[in-house]
Scaffold this active site. Structure first.
Site, mmCIF file in Angstrom:
data_model
loop_
_atom_site.group_PDB
_atom_site.id
_atom_site.type_symbol
_atom_site.label_atom_id
_atom_site.label_comp_id
_atom_site.label_asym_id
_atom_site.label_seq_id
_atom_site.Cartn_x
_atom_site.Cartn_y
_atom_site.Cartn_z
ATOM 1 N N ARG A 100 14.725 -6.873 11.438
ATOM 2 C CA ARG A 100 13.587 -7.010 12.338
ATOM 3 C C ARG A 100 13.959 -7.674 13.651
ATOM 4 O O ARG A 100 13.107 -7.843 14.511
ATOM 5 C CB ARG A 100 12.535 -7.882 11.649
ATOM 6 C CG ARG A 100 11.311 -7.113 11.221
ATOM 7 C CD ARG A 100 10.445 -8.126 10.533
ATOM 8 N NE ARG A 100 9.075 -7.771 10.559
ATOM 9 C CZ ARG A 100 8.433 -7.262 9.497
ATOM 10 N NH1 ARG A 100 9.074 -6.999 8.398
ATOM 11 N NH2 ARG A 100 7.151 -7.032 9.578
ATOM 12 N N ARG A 139 -6.248 -1.807 4.396
ATOM 13 C CA ARG A 139 -5.242 -1.751 3.308
ATOM 14 C C ARG A 139 -5.650 -2.640 2.134
ATOM 15 O O ARG A 139 -6.142 -3.751 2.303
ATOM 16 C CB ARG A 139 -3.887 -2.222 3.841
ATOM 17 C CG ARG A 139 -2.871 -2.382 2.711
ATOM 18 C CD ARG A 139 -1.469 -2.631 3.173
ATOM 19 N NE ARG A 139 -1.394 -3.515 4.313
ATOM 20 C CZ ARG A 139 -0.353 -3.557 5.145
ATOM 21 N NH1 ARG A 139 0.678 -2.759 4.954
ATOM 22 N NH2 ARG A 139 -0.347 -4.383 6.158
ATOM 23 N N ARG A 172 -4.304 -8.387 1.856
ATOM 24 C CA ARG A 172 -3.285 -9.358 2.276
ATOM 25 C C ARG A 172 -3.853 -10.343 3.302
ATOM 26 O O ARG A 172 -4.552 -9.934 4.221
ATOM 27 C CB ARG A 172 -2.093 -8.609 2.901
ATOM 28 C CG ARG A 172 -1.048 -8.226 1.889
ATOM 29 C CD ARG A 172 0.008 -7.311 2.427
ATOM 30 N NE ARG A 172 0.559 -7.658 3.727
ATOM 31 C CZ ARG A 172 1.527 -6.953 4.326
ATOM 32 N NH1 ARG A 172 2.036 -5.898 3.715
ATOM 33 N NH2 ARG A 172 1.985 -7.296 5.502
ATOM 34 N N ARG A 183 0.940 -10.279 14.880
ATOM 35 C CA ARG A 183 1.977 -9.473 14.215
ATOM 36 C C ARG A 183 2.460 -8.351 15.135
ATOM 37 O O ARG A 183 3.647 -8.060 15.212
ATOM 38 C CB ARG A 183 1.443 -8.891 12.899
ATOM 39 C CG ARG A 183 1.332 -9.937 11.808
ATOM 40 C CD ARG A 183 0.563 -9.429 10.614
ATOM 41 N NE ARG A 183 1.243 -8.349 9.931
ATOM 42 C CZ ARG A 183 0.639 -7.506 9.094
ATOM 43 N NH1 ARG A 183 -0.664 -7.634 8.846
ATOM 44 N NH2 ARG A 183 1.319 -6.564 8.504
HETATM 45 P P1 AP5 Z 1 1.862 0.572 4.814
HETATM 46 O O1 AP5 Z 1 2.712 1.635 4.221
HETATM 47 O O2 AP5 Z 1 1.512 -0.599 3.966
HETATM 48 O O3 AP5 Z 1 2.446 0.115 6.237
HETATM 49 P P2 AP5 Z 1 3.686 -0.809 6.609
HETATM 50 O O4 AP5 Z 1 4.324 -0.228 7.805
HETATM 51 O O5 AP5 Z 1 4.546 -1.053 5.398
HETATM 52 O O6 AP5 Z 1 2.900 -2.098 7.026
HETATM 53 P P3 AP5 Z 1 3.177 -3.639 6.752
HETATM 54 O O7 AP5 Z 1 1.978 -4.344 7.313
HETATM 55 O O8 AP5 Z 1 3.492 -3.917 5.313
HETATM 56 O O9 AP5 Z 1 4.390 -3.908 7.622
HETATM 57 P P4 AP5 Z 1 4.845 -5.259 8.120
HETATM 58 O O10 AP5 Z 1 6.156 -4.886 8.675
HETATM 59 O O11 AP5 Z 1 3.971 -6.027 9.039
HETATM 60 O O12 AP5 Z 1 4.771 -6.177 6.820
HETATM 61 P P5 AP5 Z 1 5.887 -6.843 5.918
HETATM 62 O O13 AP5 Z 1 5.343 -6.963 4.571
HETATM 63 O O14 AP5 Z 1 7.192 -6.180 6.140
HETATM 64 O O15 AP5 Z 1 0.523 1.286 5.332
HETATM 65 C C1 AP5 Z 1 -0.528 0.538 5.934
HETATM 66 C C2 AP5 Z 1 -1.889 1.148 5.562
HETATM 67 O O16 AP5 Z 1 -1.994 2.460 6.144
HETATM 68 C C3 AP5 Z 1 -2.098 1.344 4.045
HETATM 69 O O17 AP5 Z 1 -3.435 1.096 3.741
HETATM 70 C C4 AP5 Z 1 -1.751 2.825 3.812
HETATM 71 O O18 AP5 Z 1 -2.471 3.374 2.727
HETATM 72 C C5 AP5 Z 1 -2.160 3.459 5.145
HETATM 73 N N1 AP5 Z 1 -1.313 4.588 5.534
HETATM 74 C C6 AP5 Z 1 0.049 4.658 5.448
HETATM 75 N N2 AP5 Z 1 0.496 5.839 5.948
HETATM 76 C C7 AP5 Z 1 -0.616 6.509 6.367
HETATM 77 C C8 AP5 Z 1 -0.811 7.786 6.972
HETATM 78 N N3 AP5 Z 1 0.209 8.589 7.253
HETATM 79 N N4 AP5 Z 1 -2.081 8.162 7.277
HETATM 80 C C9 AP5 Z 1 -3.128 7.330 6.991
HETATM 81 N N5 AP5 Z 1 -3.011 6.126 6.408
HETATM 82 C C10 AP5 Z 1 -1.765 5.709 6.090
HETATM 83 O O19 AP5 Z 1 6.018 -8.286 6.608
HETATM 84 C C11 AP5 Z 1 5.012 -9.260 6.478
HETATM 85 C C12 AP5 Z 1 5.495 -10.571 7.088
HETATM 86 O O20 AP5 Z 1 6.680 -11.027 6.386
HETATM 87 C C13 AP5 Z 1 5.947 -10.499 8.562
HETATM 88 O O21 AP5 Z 1 4.852 -10.636 9.447
HETATM 89 C C14 AP5 Z 1 6.938 -11.671 8.638
HETATM 90 O O22 AP5 Z 1 6.273 -12.883 8.740
HETATM 91 C C15 AP5 Z 1 7.630 -11.628 7.281
HETATM 92 N N6 AP5 Z 1 8.864 -10.798 7.281
HETATM 93 C C16 AP5 Z 1 9.106 -9.684 6.530
HETATM 94 N N7 AP5 Z 1 10.315 -9.189 6.765
HETATM 95 C C17 AP5 Z 1 10.885 -10.005 7.702
HETATM 96 C C18 AP5 Z 1 12.145 -10.003 8.359
HETATM 97 N N8 AP5 Z 1 13.065 -9.032 8.126
HETATM 98 N N9 AP5 Z 1 12.393 -10.974 9.271
HETATM 99 C C19 AP5 Z 1 11.475 -11.946 9.540
HETATM 100 N N10 AP5 Z 1 10.259 -12.006 8.942
HETATM 101 C C20 AP5 Z 1 9.964 -11.036 8.025
#
Ligand code: AP5
Length: 231
Positions: A100, A139, A172, A183
């Site tokens: 990221r 979601r 969430r 975010r």
């Molecule tokens: P979904 O598939 O859940 O989307 P996503 O891209 O995975 O979204 P996230 O919010 O999980 O991503 P994120 O990167 O912010 O979160 P993460 O957990 O990595 O889909 C979203 C919704 O849309 C769902 O309801 C789904 O059904 C719907 N949908 C999907 N595709 C669709 C389509 N084609 N059409 C219609 N609807 C659709 O990170 C969370 C937190 O963790 C970060 O903010 C940070 O604090 C920390 N973190 C995680 N990784 C790191 C890292 N590498 N470095 C630093 N901090 C980190």
């Protein structure tokens, strides 16, 4: 195991999903990992598990994630390095939400080289911010199996209950409207530079993430199956 559930072959590398929060990385990464029979590594899920278990790492990252900020590189890198050294990662893996930052990407590049993996394949999920708010606030995620739903576009058969295992569906804490803004800001500032970074290296493959879940899945699977023979 039913025929259609059997893995289709080796991946031999890391596939990385890169895109803003809510673009569908988790939804598609799970499908791809299942298809190739390799682990789906979501750093967000790993960190949420630490929070749920109340580990020292979980206690440290909880307030950071609740504010919608990125967790410091050093904490994430240690967690990822430990995970990809496990034997189940020997045939490749699918990253969702990692790397990221450019620092994380450079470190990952070194780790992959050291472990003898081919160059990573990066899937760039392209989508406008106008759609993301609805996707995130709508979601719901199963507490037991992590299945992802959306109350607007992908609802469960019974409200609040997972179709797979009857688990409770949760909202969430960082999907609250007031956390979505920070975010998206963190993505633009710290993660979007990876698009240029990976494009220059020739690893980036663009996908139109506005399409339906099924259409995006088809596009990704076509791209990934075309990578056979790449170094
Ligand atoms: P979904 O598939 O859940 O989307 P996503 O891209 O995975 O979204 P996230 O919010 O999980 O991503 P994120 O990167 O912010 O979160 P993460 O957990 O990595 O889909 C979203 C919704 O849309 C769902 O309801 C789904 O059904 C719907 N949908 C999907 N595709 C669709 C389509 N084609 N059409 C219609 N609807 C659709 O990170 C969370 C937190 O963790 C970060 O903010 C940070 O604090 C920390 N973190 C995680 N990784 C790191 C890292 N590498 N470095 C630093 N901090 C980190």
């Amino acid at each position: 195991m039913a025929l259609e559930e059997r893995p289709v072959g080796k991946l031999d590398r890391a596939v990385i999903f890169l895109g803003p929060p809510g673009s569908g990385k988790g939804t598609q990464a799970k499908e791809l990992a299942k298809k190739y029979g390799v682990p789906h590594l979501s750093t967000g899920d790993m960190l949420r598990e630490h929070i749920a278990l109340g580990t020292p790492l979980g206690l440290k990252v909880k307030p950071i994630m609740e504010r919608g900020e990125l967790v410091p590189d050093s904490l994430v890198l240690r967690m990822v390095a430990e995970r990809i050294e496990r034997p189940d990662c020997s045939n490749g893996f699918v990253f969702d939400g990692f790397p990221r930052t450019v620092t994380q990407a450079k470190y990952l590049g070194e780790m992959l080289k050291r472990q003898g993996f081919k160059q990573p394949f990066v899937i760039h999920m392209i989508i406008g911010t106008d759609v993301l708010m609805k996707r995130m606030t709508g979601r719901r995620v199963c507490k037991l199996c992590g299945e992802i739903y959306n109350i607007y576009d992908r609802p469960p058969k019974v409200e609040g209950i997972c179709d797979n295992d009857g688990g409770e569906l949760i909202h969430r804490p960082d999907d609250r409207e007031e956390v979505v803004g920070p975010r998206l800001h963190a993505y633009e500032k710290q993660t979007a530079p990876l698009v240029t970074y990976y494009r220059r290296l020739g690893y980036l493959h663009d996908v139109d993430a506005r399409k339906s879940v099924e259409e995006v899945k088809q596009d990704i699977q076509q791209l990934v199956s075309s990578m056979r023979g790449m170094r």
